[in-house]
Each structure stands twice: as structure tokens, then as C-alpha cells.
Motif scaffolding. Structure first.
Motif, PDB file in Angstrom:
ATOM      1  N   GLY A 107     -14.350 -13.709 -12.181  1.00  0.00           N
ATOM      2  CA  GLY A 107     -13.413 -12.596 -12.036  1.00  0.00           C
ATOM      3  C   GLY A 107     -12.192 -12.708 -12.919  1.00  0.00           C
ATOM      4  N   ALA A 108     -11.867 -13.932 -13.366  1.00  0.00           N
ATOM      5  CA  ALA A 108     -10.672 -14.133 -14.200  1.00  0.00           C
ATOM      6  C   ALA A 108     -10.790 -13.471 -15.564  1.00  0.00           C
ATOM      7  N   TRP A 109     -12.046 -13.233 -16.035  1.00  0.00           N
ATOM      8  CA  TRP A 109     -12.193 -12.672 -17.389  1.00  0.00           C
ATOM      9  C   TRP A 109     -13.212 -11.541 -17.508  1.00  0.00           C
ATOM     10  N   LEU A 110     -14.179 -11.460 -16.603  1.00  0.00           N
ATOM     11  CA  LEU A 110     -15.298 -10.530 -16.775  1.00  0.00           C
ATOM     12  C   LEU A 110     -14.851  -9.071 -16.891  1.00  0.00           C
ATOM     13  N   ILE A 111     -13.954  -8.639 -16.033  1.00  0.00           N
ATOM     14  CA  ILE A 111     -13.527  -7.237 -16.013  1.00  0.00           C
ATOM     15  C   ILE A 111     -12.506  -6.949 -17.107  1.00  0.00           C
ATOM     16  N   THR A 112     -11.744  -7.947 -17.502  1.00  0.00           N
ATOM     17  CA  THR A 112     -10.624  -7.737 -18.432  1.00  0.00           C
ATOM     18  C   THR A 112     -10.916  -8.136 -19.874  1.00  0.00           C
ATOM     19  N   VAL A 113     -12.074  -8.745 -20.130  1.00  0.00           N
ATOM     20  CA  VAL A 113     -12.369  -9.208 -21.490  1.00  0.00           C
ATOM     21  C   VAL A 113     -12.383  -8.054 -22.496  1.00  0.00           C
ATOM     22  N   GLY A 114     -12.727  -6.850 -22.037  1.00  0.00           N
ATOM     23  CA  GLY A 114     -12.713  -5.684 -22.927  1.00  0.00           C
ATOM     24  C   GLY A 114     -11.324  -5.386 -23.456  1.00  0.00           C
ATOM     25  N   ASN A 115     -10.296  -5.575 -22.615  1.00  0.00           N
ATOM     26  CA  ASN A 115      -8.912  -5.365 -23.066  1.00  0.00           C
ATOM     27  C   ASN A 115      -8.544  -6.361 -24.162  1.00  0.00           C
TER      28      ASN A 115
ATOM     29  N   THR B  39      -4.912 -12.217 -12.821  1.00  0.00           N
ATOM     30  CA  THR B  39      -4.904 -11.914 -14.253  1.00  0.00           C
ATOM     31  C   THR B  39      -4.013 -10.710 -14.552  1.00  0.00           C
ATOM     32  N   ASN B  40      -4.103  -9.680 -13.709  1.00  0.00           N
ATOM     33  CA  ASN B  40      -3.310  -8.466 -13.926  1.00  0.00           C
ATOM     34  C   ASN B  40      -1.821  -8.693 -13.627  1.00  0.00           C
ATOM     35  N   LEU B  41      -1.515  -9.283 -12.469  1.00  0.00           N
ATOM     36  CA  LEU B  41      -0.119  -9.416 -12.030  1.00  0.00           C
ATOM     37  C   LEU B  41       0.677 -10.419 -12.864  1.00  0.00           C
ATOM     38  N   THR B  42      -0.017 -11.342 -13.543  1.00  0.00           N
ATOM     39  CA  THR B  42       0.683 -12.296 -14.414  1.00  0.00           C
ATOM     40  C   THR B  42       0.792 -11.767 -15.848  1.00  0.00           C
ATOM     41  N   GLY B  43       0.363 -10.503 -16.056  1.00  0.00           N
ATOM     42  CA  GLY B  43       0.468  -9.883 -17.373  1.00  0.00           C
ATOM     43  C   GLY B  43      -0.541 -10.382 -18.382  1.00  0.00           C
ATOM     44  N   ASN B  44      -1.710 -10.867 -17.896  1.00  0.00           N
ATOM     45  CA  ASN B  44      -2.693 -11.465 -18.795  1.00  0.00           C
ATOM     46  C   ASN B  44      -3.998 -10.687 -18.912  1.00  0.00           C
ATOM     47  N   LYS B  45      -3.964  -9.385 -18.578  1.00  0.00           N
ATOM     48  CA  LYS B  45      -5.222  -8.622 -18.607  1.00  0.00           C
ATOM     49  C   LYS B  45      -5.711  -8.348 -20.032  1.00  0.00           C
ATOM     50  N   ALA B  46      -4.881  -8.592 -21.045  1.00  0.00           N
ATOM     51  CA  ALA B  46      -5.328  -8.461 -22.437  1.00  0.00           C
ATOM     52  C   ALA B  46      -5.014  -9.737 -23.217  1.00  0.00           C
ATOM     53  N   SER B  47      -4.716 -10.819 -22.507  1.00  0.00           N
ATOM     54  CA  SER B  47      -4.263 -12.067 -23.128  1.00  0.00           C
ATOM     55  C   SER B  47      -5.344 -13.139 -23.079  1.00  0.00           C
ATOM     56  N   PHE B  48      -5.310 -14.065 -24.044  1.00  0.00           N
ATOM     57  CA  PHE B  48      -6.257 -15.193 -24.041  1.00  0.00           C
ATOM     58  C   PHE B  48      -6.053 -16.100 -22.835  1.00  0.00           C
ATOM     59  N   ASN B  49      -4.923 -15.946 -22.131  1.00  0.00           N
ATOM     60  CA  ASN B  49      -4.671 -16.800 -20.960  1.00  0.00           C
ATOM     61  C   ASN B  49      -5.712 -16.614 -19.869  1.00  0.00           C
ATOM     62  N   MET B  50      -6.412 -15.449 -19.873  1.00  0.00           N
ATOM     63  CA  MET B  50      -7.451 -15.222 -18.856  1.00  0.00           C
ATOM     64  C   MET B  50      -8.526 -16.300 -18.956  1.00  0.00           C
ATOM     65  N   PHE B  51      -8.801 -16.775 -20.177  1.00  0.00           N
ATOM     66  CA  PHE B  51      -9.833 -17.798 -20.366  1.00  0.00           C
ATOM     67  C   PHE B  51      -9.339 -19.165 -19.908  1.00  0.00           C
TER      68      PHE B  51
END
Length: 417
Positions: A19-27, A150-162
Motif C-alpha cells: 500500500g505504501a507505493w502501489l496506488i501512488t506510483v503513478g504520481n 504516504t499521502n499525509l506526509t506529502g510523499n504521494k509523488a515522492s521517492f520516499n514512498m519506496f
């Protein structure tokens, strides 16, 4: 710590990693890296490719040579290493191979986590049918928690999700070594053929018209299963390009909006026994297919203001679309196949839907969106979602006409037994 609590923690982390990256990797792909849509489709095809062979291979390894909990932990650590490397990647081709390596290690852990939980619960005299579902629900909660983080920490488009996903993978990997031992069962005969060892003997079910039809439709619908995971968050985030929607809640918290889909899953799971008993397996599968039409159609006409209700309704419908097909399909296999090949047949169902279906769905959708619905880097989401809805509608109509199955209420009574 109790056995149930320890397994709950395992289930939570299992899907937190995803869940940390699957939905947001597109961003990250489109918004941060500005790579092409055709190549993005290939990224999601790795889920399907990894699901075709790896679960069977790791199942054989766990059955013959190594404790399941140790293999499970090792695979998570290896997938964590791949995820940790992704932020260093600067081109889409390398990204594909690294994410493929991560998925080769991660995808088999989904079935392994079930095997580990079942073995530990049985060894401790628990009723698996009664105790496991509440443990598994925490997996979905873990997926949702990762999306929110991922969203609330501002990382929905950031490499930090990985990095978030990698840290969770390492934590779960090392934690799994502390779990009770799940030694090899050695249930596979030494004299078994490679076909039997890989569970490929279930392919003879294609010799029966009804089963062949079921598996083919499973593959075609499987092509739709990951589409909103691939593109949903990107779609909502790209409303930022329209001035009237740029500062809307939907744009800022797109991942949290998308998490309604996973919340819906947990609720619709509870409704499945009622629907199966009332309507039967074929009707429930049909309901799922028409729910996919709604899922895509509502996205096509939704927007962050007066059309917000359509986006939210689409997310609610997702639970019915996803769960009803997977569980009723699994039950159909359970009640119509010989007990000797039932496990292999279940593996074949997953291989066709989440393997070949997801592979072709990911690959072809990326090409189609890039070729027909993207101009000067701008995606026409209205037509994209309508094309997906049309695809699901054609499958639903063909399935209704071609697939014959008589409803037997007794099928539901024996679920899980």
C-alpha cells in the motif's frame, strides 16, 4: 504476545509494504519523472508476470527444503533491497527491471503469508475458518494505513514512498524469523512429475467447455482488476491542472479518497455469504462485472466538486467489483473440481486472473492510453474511463450469455470447510 496478535501484525505489515507505493506510483512516474504511459503499463504487468510462476515455485521450496516462515522473511528482505534501490533509478527501463525484481520476491509472499498463518494456527489448535478472517482483515487495514501515511506526509509523488515500503519490508522480514517454526511438509511425492510439482495438472480442466470458459473470462476480467490501482490516484491528482479544482480536497488528498476502495472491500467481504446464498455464484460474478462497469463509468463523469459523489460512489462500488469476483470465482473452483487437483485449480484461477489477466491488462492499457487518449502529455481521462467501462460491459454481456451454471444454495453452506 499471543499467536493471533503476532499473526495480525504479520498480516498488517504484509499489505502495508504494498500500500505504501502501489496506488501512488503513478504520481511518481507521471508527475515526478514525466515518463511515458506505455512504459508505465509495463510496470504493472510485472505483478502479473510474478504471479504466474513464482507462487508455485516458492510453494515447492517451502514444501520440500526450507521452513515457510524463513523463506517468507528472506523474500521480504530481498524485495526490500530492490525497493530501497528504486529512488536511485533515472530511466524507465531500469525502473522496470528493479520493480520486477521486487515483485518476483513480493508476490509469492501473499500466498506464503496465508500458508504460514494456517500452519501456525493449526499447530496451536485454532479453528482456522473462524480465526483467520479477522487476522486477514488487518492486511487491508495495513494497506489503507500505508496509503494514508504516504499521502499525509506529502510523499504521494515522492521517492520516499519506496523508502517507507522498504523499511516495512525489512521489519517484516526480520520479524518473520521470530515466528513459530513452519517446517517443510514434504507432501509432494519424490516420484511426482514436474507437471504435478508445479500444479500444472489442473490445466486439463481446459478440456471441459464450462471450465475453459470460466478461466478465459477470469483472464479477461483480470485485465481490469488493477486498472484503477494503476491510474486512479494519477487521475484524481491531475485535476490540479484545472484551475477550479486545483486546491480541492480531492487533489490534495487523492490517496485518502482512493483508500475508500479498500475500506469498501472489508465491508463487502461480510456481505458475500448473503449474496451467494440469495443469487448464486454466476449471478454474484455477474454483479461483480457490472460493478466494474459502474466503477469506471462513475470515474468518467466524476469531478472534485459537484461530481465528487460519483468519485466516492465509484470507490464504494470497487469493494463489490473486486471481492465478489475473486471469492465467488474461488468458490466456483472449490465446488466444481476434483479434490485431488483442487489446490492446483485454485492456483490456476489466480494464475489466469491475477497472472495473465493482470499482465496483459497492465501492458495493453499503457499502450492504448498512450496511443489513443494522450495528446501533448495530457490524458483524456473521461474517454479513458469510458473505454474501460465499455470493455467491462462487453465481458459482462458475453459472460451472461455464454456461461451456464445452475444455482445450488448448498454450495454456500460449505464455504471454508
Amino acid at each position: 504476545m499471543s499467536i493471533k496478535l503476532r499473526l495480525t501484525f504479520m498480516s498488517f505489515l504484509q499489505f502495508f509494504v504494498w500500500g505504501a507505493w502501489l496506488i501512488t506510483v503513478g504520481n511518481y512516474w507521471f508527475g515526478t519523472k514525466h515518463w511515458s504511459g506505455e512504459q508505465f503499463g509495463a510496470i504493472f504487468s510485472t505483478l502479473g508476470l510474478s504471479s504466474i510462476v513464482m507462487p508455485a515455485l516458492t510453494g515447492i521450496i517451502a514444501d520440500k527444503w526450507i521452513n515457510a516462515e524463513k523463506l517468507y522473511g528472506l523474500l521480504h528482505i530481498l524485495s526490500g533491497l530492490a525497493l530501497l534501490y528504486i529512488p536511485q533509478v533515472d530511466n524507465p527501463i531500469t525502473f522496470y527491471y528493479v520493480i520486477f525484481a521486487a515483485m518476483i520476491c513480493y508476490m509469492p509472499t501473499i500466498s506464503l503469508s496465508n500458508s504460514v498463518a494456517y500452519t501456525i494456527l493449526k499447530n496451536n489448535q485454532f479453528d482456522v475458518v473462524k480465526v483467520f478472517p479477522p487476522i486477514r482483515v488487518w492486511g487491508t487495514i495495513g494497506f489503507i494505513a500505508a496509503m494514508w501515511l504516504t499521502n499525509l506526509t506529502g510523499n504521494k509523488a515522492s521517492f520516499n514512498m519506496f523508502y517507507i515500503a522498504a523499511f516495512a519490508a525489512f521489519a517484516l522480514g526480520f520479524y518473520s524469523f521470530t515466528l513459530p517454526k513452519c517446517p517443510p511438509q514434504k507432501l509432494i511425492s519424490e516420484n511426482a512429475s514436474i507437471v504435478e510439482k508445479l500444479g500444472l495438472n489442473a490445466f486439463k480442466l481446459f478440456g471441459t467447455y464450462k471450465m475453459a470458459l470460466f478461466f478465459i473470462f477470469s483472464m479477461f476480467l483480470g485485465g481490469a482488476l488493477q486498472l484503477t490501482n494503476m491510474y486512479g490516484d494519477v487521475y484524481l491528482s491531475e485535476f490540479a491542472g484545472i484551475p477550479e479544482y486545483a486546491d480541492s480536497f480531492v487533489v490534495k488528498y487523492s490517496t485518502i479518497i482512493m483508500s475508500i476502495s479498500q475500506i469498501s472491500e472489508t465491508l463487502f467481504i461480510l456481505a458475500i455469504p448473503f449474496f451467494l446464498k440469495r443469487f448464486g455464484i454466476k449471478q454474484v460474478m455477474l454483479i461483480s462485472m457490472f460493478a466494474w462497469v459502474l466503477r469506471f463509468g462513475l470515474f468518467a463523469y466524476g469531478n472534485p466538486t459537484d461530481g465528487l459523489w460519483m468519485i466516492i460512489m465509484s470507490c464504494i462500488v470497487y469493494g463489490m467489483a473486486f471481492d465478489f469476483f475473486n471469492i465467488s470465482g474461488s468458490l466456483f473452483v472449490e465446488t466444481t473440481t476434483d479434490s485431488k487437483i483442487r489446490s492446483s485449480a485454485q492456483g490456476l484461477f489466480m494464475m489466469m486472473s491475477n497472472g495473465f489477466g493482470a499482465f496483459f491488462g497492465g501492458l495493453i492499457s499503457g499502450i492504448v492510453i498512450d496511443e489513443f487518449f494522450t495528446k501533448d502529455g495530457i490524458r483524456n481521462w473521461h474517454d479513458i474511463w469510458l473505454s474501460f467501462a465499455g470493455y467491462a460491459l462487453v465481458i459482462a454481456i458475453l459472460f451472461a450469455v455464454m456461461f451456464k451454471h445452475k444455482h445450488n444454495p448448498e454450495e454456500v453452506v460449505n464455504v471454508g470447510h
